[in-house]
Design a protein around this motif. Sequence first.
Motif, PDB file in Angstrom:
ATOM      1  N   ARG A  80       0.825  -1.209   0.000  1.00 24.05           N
ATOM      2  CA  ARG A  80       0.000   0.000   0.000  1.00 24.05           C
ATOM      3  C   ARG A  80       0.861   1.262   0.000  1.00 24.05           C
ATOM      4  N   VAL A  81       1.895   1.264   0.803  1.00 27.85           N
ATOM      5  CA  VAL A  81       2.769   2.446   0.862  1.00 27.85           C
ATOM      6  C   VAL A  81       3.421   2.694  -0.489  1.00 27.85           C
ATOM      7  N   LEU A  82       3.762   1.638  -1.187  1.00 24.26           N
ATOM      8  CA  LEU A  82       4.446   1.772  -2.467  1.00 24.26           C
ATOM      9  C   LEU A  82       3.523   2.061  -3.643  1.00 24.26           C
ATOM     10  N   THR A  83       2.211   1.852  -3.468  1.00 24.16           N
ATOM     11  CA  THR A  83       1.317   1.981  -4.619  1.00 24.16           C
ATOM     12  C   THR A  83       0.156   2.950  -4.446  1.00 24.16           C
ATOM     13  N   GLU A  84      -0.110   3.394  -3.242  1.00 19.83           N
ATOM     14  CA  GLU A  84      -1.257   4.268  -3.019  1.00 19.83           C
ATOM     15  C   GLU A  84      -0.803   5.659  -2.604  1.00 19.83           C
ATOM     16  N   ASN A  85      -1.531   6.675  -3.058  1.00 23.66           N
ATOM     17  CA  ASN A  85      -1.199   8.045  -2.681  1.00 23.66           C
ATOM     18  C   ASN A  85      -1.455   8.318  -1.207  1.00 23.66           C
ATOM     19  N   LEU A  86      -2.555   7.823  -0.690  1.00 18.33           N
ATOM     20  CA  LEU A  86      -2.905   7.993   0.723  1.00 18.33           C
ATOM     21  C   LEU A  86      -3.271   6.623   1.303  1.00 18.33           C
ATOM     22  N   PRO A  87      -2.249   5.801   1.548  1.00 23.49           N
ATOM     23  CA  PRO A  87      -2.550   4.450   2.017  1.00 23.49           C
ATOM     24  C   PRO A  87      -3.161   4.448   3.415  1.00 23.49           C
ATOM     25  N   THR A  88      -4.064   3.522   3.613  1.00 22.91           N
ATOM     26  CA  THR A  88      -4.630   3.343   4.948  1.00 22.91           C
ATOM     27  C   THR A  88      -3.863   2.227   5.649  1.00 22.91           C
ATOM     28  N   THR A  89      -3.800   2.324   6.933  1.00 23.63           N
ATOM     29  CA  THR A  89      -3.125   1.310   7.721  1.00 23.63           C
ATOM     30  C   THR A  89      -4.166   0.550   8.522  1.00 23.63           C
ATOM     31  N   LEU A  96       7.953   7.331   1.507  1.00 26.05           N
ATOM     32  CA  LEU A  96       6.566   7.288   1.940  1.00 26.05           C
ATOM     33  C   LEU A  96       5.730   7.952   0.860  1.00 26.05           C
ATOM     34  N   PRO A  97       4.436   7.762   0.877  1.00 29.48           N
ATOM     35  CA  PRO A  97       3.580   8.373  -0.144  1.00 29.48           C
ATOM     36  C   PRO A  97       3.733   9.897  -0.195  1.00 29.48           C
TER      37      PRO A  97
END
Length: 121
Positions: free
Chosen positions: A59-68, A113-114
């Motif tokens: 998610r960190v590598l592919t999303e602009n605002l990743p959720t955790t 990070l994003p």
Amino acid sequence: MSAELLKEYKDGTDNFIAAAKAVPADKLYKTPANDEWSPANIIHHIADAEAHFYVRYLRVLTENLPTTEFFDENVYPELLHYEKRDVNASIALIEGIRAASISLFNNFKELFLPSFASTPI
């Protein structure tokens, strides 16, 4: 990610796997005093946590605002029946996820990070 950091990550993995495989079968499920986790519980916990962390990396590598997504590690032993799970399967999961993580990280000289952060990891 730097070669030095990747080596440290891999060495830590190798050390943990060697220690996990060295636990005698008759001691895997023995719980030390003070309600501490047995070696098997620790191995299962690491496997489950690695699965969660791998998804976070993606998610960190592919999303602009990743959720955790957080998880409650304290309910896992009972709800996921750690006492019945196969330790060797959990060790294999750790090895596989760590190998996939290293392969993924090898594609980046620096992991950032994003877009909302500027600190490399």
